[in-house]
Design an enzyme around this catalytic site. Structure first.
Site, PDB file in Angstrom:
ATOM      1  N   CYS A 144       1.026  -1.511  -0.160  1.00 30.44           N
ATOM      2  CA  CYS A 144       0.477  -0.175  -0.266  1.00 30.44           C
ATOM      3  C   CYS A 144       1.403   1.120   0.069  1.00 30.44           C
ATOM      4  CB  CYS A 144      -1.228   0.222   1.020  1.00 30.44           C
ATOM      5  SG  CYS A 144      -2.352   1.093   0.590  1.00 30.44           S
ATOM      6  N   HIS A 237      -4.875  -4.192  -0.335  1.00 27.83           N
ATOM      7  CA  HIS A 237      -4.763  -5.043   0.746  1.00 27.83           C
ATOM      8  C   HIS A 237      -5.154  -5.935   1.088  1.00 27.83           C
ATOM      9  CE1 HIS A 237      -3.462  -1.287   3.610  1.00 27.83           C
ATOM     10  NE2 HIS A 237      -4.025  -0.399   2.776  1.00 27.83           N
ATOM     11  N   GLU A 239      -3.675  -8.326   2.244  1.00 28.56           N
ATOM     12  CA  GLU A 239      -4.334  -9.038   3.870  1.00 28.56           C
ATOM     13  C   GLU A 239      -5.535  -8.562   5.008  1.00 28.56           C
ATOM     14  OE1 GLU A 239      -2.416  -5.139   4.339  1.00 28.56           O
ATOM     15  OE2 GLU A 239      -2.314  -6.717   3.141  1.00 28.56           O
TER      16      GLU A 239
END
Length: 311
Positions: A144, A237, A239
């Site tokens: 990011c 993102h 994750e």
């Protein structure tokens, strides 16, 4: 790759409840292999949540991973997000590891994207880390804001403020099916984004040796790499947990911020409904591919003896 982390780290109990293989230090010591040494430079104020998200993805491949958690020495996280005791117990600073070598480094995002890079209070220290990683880390994964920071520092690529936040779960297309980082990916896959700025496609495409691997018609570039995978940039993102975007949305609504419902996230765009988790398998695959093809298959076995190789 079972991940070896301290027994007391809060992420351990969460991951074990999710049936994630977390290795004990005693078991790790009796395995006759060299674990991959992976450092995580956690720039997020919500460090416990972020470290859990990343450890979940780093745990799902066949070899052992030894994790070192790092934080910026020139920036103090707000105690309301991360207790100082947690930092003192589980984290190290860059100065404490600068003489060590690592197979891989993950640099997280940070809630500073609307500042110029040089206005970020730890920018000079981050630059030192990125310069050090050229000779002390085999592959660095930037996430990011860190992806924007890395593209700016390594290649001079600027970031641009968007008229409207890119916020939601977006469909992406693979551009190079032969690249190891996207091996096994579907042609179209989902990933979350949450950002007010972007790097523009034409700027990235103009840099020789910098490959765009996946992008979205709505959200722009997601994945790029350079130097045969020694530099990897993820602008979104993958994750994120199921409810991370909801937490960000609820926070902004409570603050009175002008924020739209995250796109492609809640069923029928209804924030009262539970969002489906539609991106986790590709998130696991991305991190597994990075660990395998960019790190394990290429890093020297005698890591401490790795000669500096400026790139």
């Amino acid at each position: 790759m079972p991940v070896n982390i301290p027994h007391e780290l809060p992420a351990r109990s969460i991951l074990e409840e999710e049936n994630i293989f977390v290795m004990s230090e005693q078991l790790a010591a009796h395995q006759d292999i060299r674990p991959l040494r992976i450092a995580i430079l956690n720039l997020m104020p919500t460090k416990i949540q972020t470290e859990t998200q990343l450890l979940r993805l780093l745990s799902n491949t066949p070899l052992q991973v030894e994790i070192t958690l790092l934080h910026m020495d020139t920036h103090q996280s707000m105690n309301k997000n991360t207790p100082q005791e947690h930092l003192e117990t589980f984290y190290q600073t860059f100065d404490q590891v600068r003489d060590r070598y690592f197979d891989g480094l993950v640099i997280t995002g940070a809630p500073v994207e609307q500042l110029d890079f040089e206005q970020v209070d730890y920018w000079s220290e981050l630059v030192k880390v990125m310069a050090w990683a050229k000779t002390h880390v085999f592959s660095t994964l930037h996430v990011c804001w860190a992806a924007q920071a890395g593209l700016h520092w390594h290649f001079g690529i600027p970031k641009h403020t968007l008229d409207k936040k890119v916020f939601g779960v977006f469909a992406h297309q693979i551009l190079d099916e032969q690249d190891p980082l996207v091996r096994g990916f579907d042609e179209v896959f989902l990933a979350p984004h949450s950002r007010h700025t972007e790097v523009r496609r034409e700027d990235v495409a103009s840099v020789e040796g910098l490959k765009i691997l996946a992008e979205s018609a709505e959200a722009g570039i997601l994945l790029a790499s350079a130097d045969e995978g020694r530099l990897v940039f993820v602008t979104g993102h993958p994750e994120y947990d199921r409810l991370t975007l909801k937490s960000e949305y609820d926070r902004d609504v409570a603050n009175g911020s002008r924020i739209e419902v995250p796109r492609g996230y809640f069923p029928n765009d209804d924030p009262s409904r539970l969002p489906p988790l539609t991106w986790r398998s590709h998130a696991h695959l991305l991190y597994a591919n990075w660990l395998n093809y960019c790190v394990y298959q290429r890093t020297p076995f005698n890591l401490d003896a790795m000669a500096p190789q400026p790139r």
